[in-house]
Design a protein around this motif. Sequence first.
Motif, PDB file in Angstrom:
ATOM      1  N   ALA A 199     -17.726  -1.013  25.304  1.00 18.85           N
ATOM      2  CA  ALA A 199     -17.069  -1.408  26.548  1.00 18.85           C
ATOM      3  C   ALA A 199     -16.232  -2.645  26.284  1.00 18.85           C
ATOM      4  O   ALA A 199     -16.707  -3.613  25.681  1.00 18.85           O
ATOM      5  N   VAL A 200     -14.988  -2.620  26.727  1.00 20.22           N
ATOM      6  CA  VAL A 200     -14.038  -3.703  26.488  1.00 20.22           C
ATOM      7  C   VAL A 200     -13.300  -3.968  27.800  1.00 20.22           C
ATOM      8  O   VAL A 200     -13.139  -3.073  28.630  1.00 20.22           O
ATOM      9  N   ALA A 201     -12.845  -5.204  27.993  1.00 19.96           N
ATOM     10  CA  ALA A 201     -12.075  -5.554  29.181  1.00 19.96           C
ATOM     11  C   ALA A 201     -10.689  -6.043  28.779  1.00 19.96           C
ATOM     12  O   ALA A 201     -10.459  -6.464  27.643  1.00 19.96           O
ATOM     13  N   ALA A 202      -9.778  -5.994  29.736  1.00 27.08           N
ATOM     14  CA  ALA A 202      -8.415  -6.468  29.508  1.00 27.08           C
ATOM     15  C   ALA A 202      -7.848  -6.970  30.827  1.00 27.08           C
ATOM     16  O   ALA A 202      -8.346  -6.634  31.899  1.00 27.08           O
ATOM     17  N   HIS A 203      -6.801  -7.790  30.709  1.00 28.25           N
ATOM     18  CA  HIS A 203      -6.062  -8.141  31.918  1.00 28.25           C
ATOM     19  C   HIS A 203      -4.578  -8.223  31.578  1.00 28.25           C
ATOM     20  O   HIS A 203      -4.199  -8.531  30.439  1.00 28.25           O
ATOM     21  N   PRO A 204      -3.699  -7.931  32.547  1.00 34.55           N
ATOM     22  CA  PRO A 204      -2.278  -7.784  32.259  1.00 34.55           C
ATOM     23  C   PRO A 204      -1.445  -9.033  32.452  1.00 34.55           C
ATOM     24  O   PRO A 204      -0.210  -8.959  32.391  1.00 34.55           O
ATOM     25  N   GLY A 205      -2.088 -10.184  32.689  1.00 33.03           N
ATOM     26  CA  GLY A 205      -1.302 -11.342  33.081  1.00 33.03           C
ATOM     27  C   GLY A 205      -0.776 -11.133  34.482  1.00 33.03           C
ATOM     28  O   GLY A 205      -1.461 -10.585  35.341  1.00 33.03           O
ATOM     29  N   VAL A 206       0.444 -11.534  34.712  1.00 30.35           N
ATOM     30  CA  VAL A 206       1.082 -11.293  36.010  1.00 30.35           C
ATOM     31  C   VAL A 206       2.227 -10.321  35.769  1.00 30.35           C
ATOM     32  O   VAL A 206       3.255 -10.684  35.192  1.00 30.35           O
ATOM     33  N   SER A 207       2.027  -9.086  36.186  1.00 26.98           N
ATOM     34  CA  SER A 207       3.004  -8.039  35.926  1.00 26.98           C
ATOM     35  C   SER A 207       3.660  -7.592  37.229  1.00 26.98           C
ATOM     36  O   SER A 207       3.024  -7.571  38.286  1.00 26.98           O
ATOM     37  N   ASN A 208       4.908  -7.237  37.126  1.00 28.08           N
ATOM     38  CA  ASN A 208       5.694  -6.845  38.297  1.00 28.08           C
ATOM     39  C   ASN A 208       5.440  -5.367  38.586  1.00 28.08           C
ATOM     40  O   ASN A 208       6.126  -4.496  38.072  1.00 28.08           O
ATOM     41  N   THR A 209       4.434  -5.099  39.419  1.00 30.12           N
ATOM     42  CA  THR A 209       4.046  -3.725  39.727  1.00 30.12           C
ATOM     43  C   THR A 209       3.822  -3.574  41.222  1.00 30.12           C
ATOM     44  O   THR A 209       3.879  -4.530  41.988  1.00 30.12           O
ATOM     45  N   GLU A 210       3.489  -2.345  41.628  1.00 31.84           N
ATOM     46  CA  GLU A 210       3.219  -2.078  43.040  1.00 31.84           C
ATOM     47  C   GLU A 210       1.936  -2.743  43.524  1.00 31.84           C
ATOM     48  O   GLU A 210       1.648  -2.744  44.721  1.00 31.84           O
ATOM     49  N   LEU A 211       1.165  -3.319  42.609  1.00 26.98           N
ATOM     50  CA  LEU A 211      -0.067  -4.010  43.012  1.00 26.98           C
ATOM     51  C   LEU A 211       0.243  -5.131  44.005  1.00 26.98           C
ATOM     52  O   LEU A 211      -0.608  -5.501  44.813  1.00 26.98           O
ATOM     53  N   MET A 212       1.467  -5.642  43.975  1.00 28.03           N
ATOM     54  CA  MET A 212       1.836  -6.757  44.845  1.00 28.03           C
ATOM     55  C   MET A 212       2.248  -6.326  46.257  1.00 28.03           C
ATOM     56  O   MET A 212       2.646  -7.157  47.064  1.00 28.03           O
ATOM     57  N   ARG A 213       2.135  -5.034  46.568  1.00 25.22           N
ATOM     58  CA  ARG A 213       2.661  -4.560  47.843  1.00 25.22           C
ATOM     59  C   ARG A 213       1.912  -5.095  49.056  1.00 25.22           C
ATOM     60  O   ARG A 213       2.413  -5.039  50.177  1.00 25.22           O
ATOM     61  N   HIS A 214       0.677  -5.605  48.851  1.00 21.78           N
ATOM     62  CA  HIS A 214      -0.092  -6.153  49.969  1.00 21.78           C
ATOM     63  C   HIS A 214       0.009  -7.667  50.065  1.00 21.78           C
ATOM     64  O   HIS A 214      -0.793  -8.292  50.762  1.00 21.78           O
ATOM     65  N   THR A 215       0.981  -8.262  49.379  1.00 20.23           N
ATOM     66  CA  THR A 215       1.171  -9.706  49.491  1.00 20.23           C
ATOM     67  C   THR A 215       1.364 -10.076  50.967  1.00 20.23           C
ATOM     68  O   THR A 215       2.109  -9.400  51.686  1.00 20.23           O
ATOM     69  N   PRO A 216       0.691 -11.117  51.459  1.00 17.30           N
ATOM     70  CA  PRO A 216       0.855 -11.517  52.862  1.00 17.30           C
ATOM     71  C   PRO A 216       2.327 -11.682  53.232  1.00 17.30           C
ATOM     72  O   PRO A 216       3.142 -12.139  52.434  1.00 17.30           O
ATOM     73  N   ARG A 217       2.667 -11.330  54.469  1.00 16.58           N
ATOM     74  CA  ARG A 217       4.060 -11.272  54.907  1.00 16.58           C
ATOM     75  C   ARG A 217       4.817 -12.576  54.649  1.00 16.58           C
ATOM     76  O   ARG A 217       5.968 -12.562  54.224  1.00 16.58           O
ATOM     77  N   LEU A 218       4.192 -13.706  54.921  1.00 12.40           N
ATOM     78  CA  LEU A 218       4.873 -14.986  54.754  1.00 12.40           C
ATOM     79  C   LEU A 218       5.273 -15.252  53.310  1.00 12.40           C
ATOM     80  O   LEU A 218       6.193 -16.033  53.047  1.00 12.40           O
ATOM     81  N   LEU A 219       4.577 -14.598  52.369  1.00 14.09           N
ATOM     82  CA  LEU A 219       4.857 -14.830  50.948  1.00 14.09           C
ATOM     83  C   LEU A 219       5.737 -13.760  50.329  1.00 14.09           C
ATOM     84  O   LEU A 219       6.149 -13.883  49.179  1.00 14.09           O
ATOM     85  N   GLN A 220       6.028 -12.701  51.079  1.00 15.00           N
ATOM     86  CA  GLN A 220       6.726 -11.571  50.482  1.00 15.00           C
ATOM     87  C   GLN A 220       8.112 -11.947  49.957  1.00 15.00           C
ATOM     88  O   GLN A 220       8.499 -11.552  48.855  1.00 15.00           O
ATOM     89  N   ARG A 221       8.888 -12.712  50.750  1.00 18.55           N
ATOM     90  CA  ARG A 221      10.227 -13.065  50.275  1.00 18.55           C
ATOM     91  C   ARG A 221      10.179 -13.979  49.056  1.00 18.55           C
ATOM     92  O   ARG A 221      10.867 -13.707  48.054  1.00 18.55           O
TER      93      ARG A 221
END
Length: 298
Positions: A199-221
């Motif tokens: 078993a191994v783990a990984a993380h992607p850093g900060v990647s520009n993906t659809e994962l950010m689609r739930h960013t709070p409205r005030l922060l979206q822009r």
Amino acid sequence: MTQHWTEQDIPNQHGRVAIVTGANTGLGFETARALANHGAHVVLAVRDVAKGEAAAARIDGDVSVQALDLASLDSVRAAAADLRAAHPTIDLLINNAGLMFPPRSTTADGFELQIGTNHLGHFALTGLLLDHLLPVPGSRIVTLSSNGHRFRGADIRFNDLQWEQKYSRVGAYAQSKLANLLFTYELQRRLEPSGTTIAVAAHPGVSNTELMRHTPRLLQRPVSVLAPLLTQPAQMGALPTLRAATDPAVTGGQYYGPDGRGEVRGHPVLVSSSAAANNEDVQKRLWAVSEDLTGVTY
């Protein structure tokens, strides 16, 4: 000069079966594409089959699509049954799918959506597929965590795991990503006697993906403006996962992430995790709670 690990360093994957959750977009798609390009048969395990089939059509390689909704234990069990029937052996299980910062909602089984999807769904899926991995020398289970596991105050809220008292979308995300690491480390400890699967783990850093689609409205822009400057493409973000899944030098219980400042961007290297993630008592307690909640015992 240090040689960076890149997609070209992936060894030949012919004859290997890889299951990638959330593989229709973003990090999961790039992971599936790279593995297929190097010869693996890749199963795109996705919630939306039509989107999965569209993604599969964009990949040059041997791929198939499996319906999987990690927010439903019934769906997880059905998907596991299909995968077990189709693949007597599995070489790679990549627990990639995830949610970040959604408004509070629950899974079909009443779990808070982020812990339910990011951790409990993958916990159940892994347990239900494990006996098809164990006979395979060199088989691996790779689970995606995040720098979010280090957020201030990140812990496992055993007294309110589902955030029913007061919901914090950031706190719930941090809990789920911490859970991914606690799960990986406890799973590795249990796998060690097998001598085959790690078993191994990984993380992607900060990647520009659809994962950010739930960013709070005030922060979206602000996020939309800054994202190209502060993030890396999904193809780069997938490299830690791909290294964890394929590099022959990887050993069980390791954690891979980008080599840049703050592990935000860069090429994949061995990284460390927080003290909270390495607490063996919490690892064991979360495992017991996860078995109880999912009904899946290893």
